[in-house]
Design an enzyme around this catalytic site. Structure first.
Site, mmCIF file in Angstrom:
data_model
loop_
_atom_site.group_PDB
_atom_site.id
_atom_site.type_symbol
_atom_site.label_atom_id
_atom_site.label_comp_id
_atom_site.label_asym_id
_atom_site.label_seq_id
_atom_site.Cartn_x
_atom_site.Cartn_y
_atom_site.Cartn_z
ATOM 1 N N LYS A 252 -1.429 -1.288 -3.088
ATOM 2 C CA LYS A 252 -2.680 -0.195 -2.718
ATOM 3 C C LYS A 252 -4.103 -1.121 -2.512
ATOM 4 O O LYS A 252 -4.760 -0.971 -1.519
ATOM 5 C CB LYS A 252 -2.892 0.958 -3.442
ATOM 6 C CG LYS A 252 -1.725 1.974 -3.554
ATOM 7 C CD LYS A 252 -1.953 3.031 -4.465
ATOM 8 C CE LYS A 252 -2.355 2.529 -5.782
ATOM 9 N NZ LYS A 252 -1.379 2.038 -6.752
ATOM 10 N N ARG B 277 0.355 -10.209 -11.875
ATOM 11 C CA ARG B 277 -0.903 -9.721 -11.750
ATOM 12 C C ARG B 277 -1.635 -9.879 -12.987
ATOM 13 O O ARG B 277 -2.873 -10.394 -13.210
ATOM 14 C CB ARG B 277 -1.093 -8.298 -11.206
ATOM 15 C CG ARG B 277 -2.679 -7.907 -11.215
ATOM 16 C CD ARG B 277 -2.737 -6.500 -10.205
ATOM 17 N NE ARG B 277 -2.218 -5.441 -11.120
ATOM 18 C CZ ARG B 277 -2.315 -4.266 -10.951
ATOM 19 N NH1 ARG B 277 -2.462 -3.958 -9.562
ATOM 20 N NH2 ARG B 277 -1.957 -3.189 -11.582
#
Length: 188
Positions: free
Chosen positions: A13, A127
């Protein structure tokens, strides 16, 4: 363009919102970024949010809505926005609906990024290493995915029932996913 991007943690997103803001000419508003800015500032809200986020839990709806209302009151959202990370539950979806009606900016589209769970865990682990994010530790990731399945997934139905939701395959290159989203927005 007033757009909401939905999807589980690690679905892309934020990456897609960053890419789309240039093309669409509207700001990317991430509640996660708003919260992290408060944490970095060491504000009372930031300290409270830091503790909640470190446990992998979600900050209260009232706090998020207040932050969002303040952000949507800025001049740079006059032509629209890309909202990432909100709404996360049905109460927030209703609250967002009310807020947008109040400020005269109804949503144009909602895009759901669909990604398989095993790939999400892999993406989030990468991440966490790259960015050193405390809210991306393995225990928090499992908790966040469970919270998403329990609380956020019903929001998909909320927007589906309103006819504003489009599902996008969130697997592929960044360019492929961006192209899919832009094609869906042209139809919206």
């Amino acid at each position: 363009m007033r757009l909401v991007l939905l999807g589980p943690p690690g679905s892309g997103k934020g990456t897609q919102a960053t890419r789309l803001k240039e093309t669409l000419g509207v700001p990317h508003i991430s509640t996660g970024d708003l919260l992290r800015a408060e944490v970095a500032a060491g504000s009372p809200l930031g300290l409270q949010a830091k503790e909640v986020m470190a446990r992998g839990e979600l900050v209260s709806d009232d706090i998020l809505l207040g932050m969002l209302e303040s952000r949507l009151g800025r001049d740079d959202v006059a032509k629209g926005f890309i909202l990432d990370g909100y709404p996360r539950n049905l109460a927030q979806a209703d609250a967002l609906d009310g807020l947008l009606a109040k400020i005269g900016q109804p949503l144009d589209a909602v895009v759901q990024l669909d990604v398989a769970t095993d790939l999400l865990v892999e993406r989030i682990a990468g991440r966490a290493q790259a960015e050193g994010r405390a809210d991306d530790n393995p225990e928090s990731v499992r908790k966040r995915l469970q919270v998403y399945n329990d609380s956020t997934a019903p929001v998909i139905g909320f927007f589906e029932n309103r006819g504003t939701l489009t599902r996008i395959d969130g697997v592929g290159t960044m360019d492929e996913i961006t192209a899919r989203i832009l094609a869906a927005l042209k139809k919206a």
